[in-house]
Design a protein around this motif. Structure first.
Motif, PDB file in Angstrom:
ATOM      1  N   ARG A  45       1.990   7.519  16.591  1.00 51.61           N
ATOM      2  CA  ARG A  45       3.137   8.220  15.661  1.00 51.61           C
ATOM      3  C   ARG A  45       4.373   7.599  15.605  1.00 51.61           C
ATOM      4  NH1 ARG A  45       3.043  12.968  19.223  1.00 51.61           N
ATOM      5  NH2 ARG A  45       1.390  13.898  17.843  1.00 51.61           N
ATOM      6  N   ARG A  46       4.772   7.353  14.562  1.00 54.89           N
ATOM      7  CA  ARG A  46       6.134   6.716  14.367  1.00 54.89           C
ATOM      8  C   ARG A  46       6.248   5.365  14.680  1.00 54.89           C
ATOM      9  NH1 ARG A  46       7.617  11.532  16.294  1.00 54.89           N
ATOM     10  NH2 ARG A  46       8.213  10.809  18.430  1.00 54.89           N
ATOM     11  N   ASN A  47       4.843   4.565  14.831  1.00 49.22           N
ATOM     12  CA  ASN A  47       5.002   2.967  14.905  1.00 49.22           C
ATOM     13  C   ASN A  47       5.335   2.400  13.614  1.00 49.22           C
ATOM     14  OD1 ASN A  47       3.684   3.190  17.652  1.00 49.22           O
ATOM     15  ND2 ASN A  47       2.357   4.458  16.658  1.00 49.22           N
ATOM     16  N   ARG A  48       5.766   1.040  13.649  1.00 51.58           N
ATOM     17  CA  ARG A  48       5.471   0.242  12.499  1.00 51.58           C
ATOM     18  C   ARG A  48       4.658  -0.583  12.534  1.00 51.58           C
ATOM     19  NH1 ARG A  48      10.248  -1.458   9.646  1.00 51.58           N
ATOM     20  NH2 ARG A  48      10.105  -3.590  10.636  1.00 51.58           N
ATOM     21  N   ILE A  49       3.718  -0.568  11.894  1.00 54.54           N
ATOM     22  CA  ILE A  49       2.457  -1.530  11.980  1.00 54.54           C
ATOM     23  C   ILE A  49       2.424  -2.438  10.915  1.00 54.54           C
ATOM     24  CG2 ILE A  49       0.000  -1.738  12.382  1.00 54.54           C
ATOM     25  CD1 ILE A  49       0.176   1.227  13.378  1.00 54.54           C
ATOM     26  N   HIS A  50       2.492  -4.006  11.031  1.00 49.80           N
ATOM     27  CA  HIS A  50       2.834  -4.648   9.560  1.00 49.80           C
ATOM     28  C   HIS A  50       2.730  -5.905  10.030  1.00 49.80           C
ATOM     29  CE1 HIS A  50       7.101  -6.304  10.987  1.00 49.80           C
ATOM     30  NE2 HIS A  50       7.025  -5.237  11.727  1.00 49.80           N
ATOM     31  N   ASN A  54     -17.544   5.756  14.607  1.00 46.01           N
ATOM     32  CA  ASN A  54     -16.928   7.039  15.263  1.00 46.01           C
ATOM     33  C   ASN A  54     -15.720   7.004  15.800  1.00 46.01           C
ATOM     34  OD1 ASN A  54     -19.314   8.918  14.520  1.00 46.01           O
ATOM     35  ND2 ASN A  54     -20.430   7.436  15.810  1.00 46.01           N
ATOM     36  N   GLY A  55     -14.800   6.089  15.354  1.00 48.21           N
ATOM     37  CA  GLY A  55     -13.312   6.333  15.931  1.00 48.21           C
ATOM     38  C   GLY A  55     -12.650   7.557  15.219  1.00 48.21           C
ATOM     39  N   HIS A  56     -11.778   8.319  16.034  1.00 47.67           N
ATOM     40  CA  HIS A  56     -11.118   9.280  15.624  1.00 47.67           C
ATOM     41  C   HIS A  56      -9.683   9.243  15.930  1.00 47.67           C
ATOM     42  CE1 HIS A  56     -15.161  10.127  14.933  1.00 47.67           C
ATOM     43  NE2 HIS A  56     -15.611  10.704  16.187  1.00 47.67           N
ATOM     44  N   GLY A  57      -9.091  10.202  16.258  1.00 48.00           N
ATOM     45  CA  GLY A  57      -7.729  10.314  16.537  1.00 48.00           C
ATOM     46  C   GLY A  57      -6.962  10.774  15.363  1.00 48.00           C
ATOM     47  N   LYS A  58      -5.492  10.515  15.585  1.00 49.84           N
ATOM     48  CA  LYS A  58      -4.310  10.937  14.713  1.00 49.84           C
ATOM     49  C   LYS A  58      -3.252   9.989  14.530  1.00 49.84           C
ATOM     50  CE  LYS A  58      -4.476  15.875  15.882  1.00 49.84           C
ATOM     51  NZ  LYS A  58      -3.731  16.977  16.249  1.00 49.84           N
ATOM     52  N   LEU A  59      -3.158   9.652  13.244  1.00 49.48           N
ATOM     53  CA  LEU A  59      -2.211   8.796  12.747  1.00 49.48           C
ATOM     54  C   LEU A  59      -0.952   9.418  11.734  1.00 49.48           C
ATOM     55  CD1 LEU A  59      -1.835   5.730  12.670  1.00 49.48           C
ATOM     56  CD2 LEU A  59      -3.127   5.616  10.581  1.00 49.48           C
ATOM     57  N   GLU A  60       0.144   9.682  12.650  1.00 49.13           N
ATOM     58  CA  GLU A  60       1.068  10.565  11.974  1.00 49.13           C
ATOM     59  C   GLU A  60       2.408   9.740  11.970  1.00 49.13           C
ATOM     60  OE1 GLU A  60      -0.507  14.802  13.603  1.00 49.13           O
ATOM     61  OE2 GLU A  60       0.852  13.800  14.841  1.00 49.13           O
ATOM     62  N   ASP A  61       3.140   9.709  10.882  1.00 50.24           N
ATOM     63  CA  ASP A  61       4.167   9.373  10.526  1.00 50.24           C
ATOM     64  C   ASP A  61       4.854   7.737  10.710  1.00 50.24           C
ATOM     65  OD1 ASP A  61       5.264  11.813   9.853  1.00 50.24           O
ATOM     66  OD2 ASP A  61       5.315  12.404  11.923  1.00 50.24           O
ATOM     67  N   ASN A  62       3.572   7.202  10.703  1.00 51.07           N
ATOM     68  CA  ASN A  62       3.889   5.525  10.897  1.00 51.07           C
ATOM     69  C   ASN A  62       3.873   5.020   9.593  1.00 51.07           C
ATOM     70  OD1 ASN A  62       2.536   5.431  13.744  1.00 51.07           O
ATOM     71  ND2 ASN A  62       1.112   6.678  12.724  1.00 51.07           N
ATOM     72  N   VAL A  84      -7.615  12.000  11.595  1.00 53.14           N
ATOM     73  CA  VAL A  84      -6.566  12.606  10.549  1.00 53.14           C
ATOM     74  C   VAL A  84      -5.451  11.620  10.490  1.00 53.14           C
ATOM     75  CG1 VAL A  84      -4.779  14.604  10.909  1.00 53.14           C
ATOM     76  CG2 VAL A  84      -7.085  14.795  11.611  1.00 53.14           C
ATOM     77  N   ILE A  85      -4.881  11.404   9.256  1.00 56.10           N
ATOM     78  CA  ILE A  85      -3.774  10.682   8.887  1.00 56.10           C
ATOM     79  C   ILE A  85      -2.810  11.515   8.126  1.00 56.10           C
ATOM     80  CG2 ILE A  85      -3.457   8.488   7.504  1.00 56.10           C
ATOM     81  CD1 ILE A  85      -6.418   7.405   8.148  1.00 56.10           C
ATOM     82  N   ARG A  86      -1.518  11.597   8.560  1.00 53.56           N
ATOM     83  CA  ARG A  86      -0.761  12.594   7.693  1.00 53.56           C
ATOM     84  C   ARG A  86       0.696  11.853   8.038  1.00 53.56           C
ATOM     85  NH1 ARG A  86      -1.961  16.871  11.053  1.00 53.56           N
ATOM     86  NH2 ARG A  86      -3.276  17.597   9.629  1.00 53.56           N
ATOM     87  N   GLY A  87       1.407  12.159   7.025  1.00 56.97           N
ATOM     88  CA  GLY A  87       2.699  11.966   6.983  1.00 56.97           C
ATOM     89  C   GLY A  87       3.249  10.249   7.138  1.00 56.97           C
ATOM     90  N   ASN A  88       2.006   9.388   6.813  1.00 57.66           N
ATOM     91  CA  ASN A  88       2.330   8.011   6.798  1.00 57.66           C
ATOM     92  C   ASN A  88       2.888   7.523   5.429  1.00 57.66           C
ATOM     93  OD1 ASN A  88       0.963   7.268   9.635  1.00 57.66           O
ATOM     94  ND2 ASN A  88      -0.477   8.839   8.427  1.00 57.66           N
ATOM     95  N   LYS A  89       3.489   6.336   5.707  1.00 54.52           N
ATOM     96  CA  LYS A  89       3.701   5.394   4.358  1.00 54.52           C
ATOM     97  C   LYS A  89       2.795   4.422   4.628  1.00 54.52           C
ATOM     98  CE  LYS A  89       8.587   6.586   3.673  1.00 54.52           C
ATOM     99  NZ  LYS A  89      10.111   6.366   3.699  1.00 54.52           N
ATOM    100  N   ILE A  90       2.191   4.021   3.610  1.00 54.10           N
ATOM    101  CA  ILE A  90       1.035   2.967   3.634  1.00 54.10           C
ATOM    102  C   ILE A  90       1.214   1.845   2.190  1.00 54.10           C
ATOM    103  CG2 ILE A  90      -1.436   2.235   3.630  1.00 54.10           C
ATOM    104  CD1 ILE A  90      -1.885   5.175   4.914  1.00 54.10           C
ATOM    105  N   TRP A  91       1.723   0.935   2.449  1.00 54.67           N
ATOM    106  CA  TRP A  91       2.065   0.111   1.504  1.00 54.67           C
ATOM    107  C   TRP A  91       1.980  -1.466   1.561  1.00 54.67           C
ATOM    108  CZ3 TRP A  91       6.786  -2.619   1.871  1.00 54.67           C
ATOM    109  CH2 TRP A  91       7.602  -2.478   2.953  1.00 54.67           C
ATOM    110  N   GLY A  92       2.154  -2.029   0.273  1.00 47.04           N
ATOM    111  CA  GLY A  92       2.197  -3.647   0.465  1.00 47.04           C
ATOM    112  C   GLY A  92       0.580  -4.261   0.931  1.00 47.04           C
ATOM    113  N   GLY A  93      -0.372  -3.470   0.961  1.00 50.38           N
ATOM    114  CA  GLY A  93      -1.532  -3.956   1.328  1.00 50.38           C
ATOM    115  C   GLY A  93      -2.012  -5.237   0.262  1.00 50.38           C
TER     116      GLY A  93
END
Length: 250
Positions: free
Chosen positions: A38-43, A55-63, A82-91
């Motif tokens: 949650r709320r990480n910057r991954i870049h 079978n990796g699961h989990g939640k990715l929120e607001d990153n 569950v991947i919710r509310g993220n910005k995913i760009w520049g790939g």
């Protein structure tokens, strides 16, 4: 090497970190693990931003996930995050890649300015995309091929350089109540023995036409509004011009 590795039913809360410039994936999630990011910057990684597999699961929120040499997020082999509310760009290889039986719920993300498709769905994958904005891609918006499926509902898909949604090679997704507009090519393009169910979508102001079908393609089309498309391909053919390329995939 990689940034964070969560495996063998690992859990944990990964919050407000900066994960960057890794040689391998920024975050790996595998073998039944269910962390919350949650709320990480991954870049700025040399491979994938966040990689769900086996079978990796989990939640990715607001990153904020951006500027990876591969895609921002990859989901494969039974993974169902569950991947919710993220910005995913520049790939450089797209925003989100779902393949080899990947699943997942992608909801209310902004996926933009990716060098290839905003979302790839292929090889028997079946994710659900709801209420995302997928826009300003330097290629297509959503590309579904090689037996890809998926449920796409209430997404805004706009201003992409190629087809808003490309469906190809034995794929059969369901598109329902999406808005697909302002594209520089077709709104929806279906080709290579694919089909689809299109219900109650609005497809408008796309340069090459709203719905472009290859010969023999027979989708289920119900209750859509397809209007104000520029039909540049049809007009060019009518004027005797020779077309050699409609999208980067045909």
């Amino acid at each position: 090497h990689g940034g964070i590795y969560v495996h063998e039913k690992g859990q944990g809360l990964i919050e407000e970190n900066e994960v960057y410039a890794n040689t391998l994936a920024g975050v790996w999630i595998t073998t039944g693990s269910t962390p919350v990011l949650r709320r990480n910057r991954i870049h700025s990684g040399k491979q994938v931003g966040v990689y769900f597999y086996d079978n990796g699961h989990g939640k990715l929120e607001d990153n904020d996930i951006f500027n990876h040499l591969y895609s921002g997020v990859q989901i494969r082999t039974g993974s169902n995050p569950v991947i919710r509310g993220n910005k995913i760009w520049g790939g450089q290889n797209g925003g989100v890649l779902v393949y080899n039986g990947g699943l997942g719920l992608l909801e209310q993300n902004e996926i933009f300015d990716n060098a290839m498709a905003g979302v790839w769905i292929k090889t028997d994958s079946n994710p659900t995309l709801k209420r995302n904005k997928i826009f300003d891609g330097r290629d297509g918006g959503i590309c579904i091929f090689n037996g890809g499926k998926g449920i796409l509902e209430e997404n805004d898909i706009f201003r992409n350089a190629q087809a808003g949604v490309l469906i190809s090679t034995q794929s059969h997704p369901i598109l329902r109540r999406n808005r697909i507009f302002d594209g520089l090519a077709a709104g929806v393009e279906i080709t290579n023995n694919a089909t689809a169910t299109l219900e109650f979508n609005q497809i408008f102001n796309n340069r090459f036409g709203g719905l472009c079908l290859a010969s023999g393609v027979q989708p289920i089309v119900r209750g859509n509004k397809i209007f104000s498309n520029q039909d540049a391909v049809e007009k060019a053919v009518a004027n005797g011009q020779c077309l050699y390329k409609i999208s980067s995939y045909t």
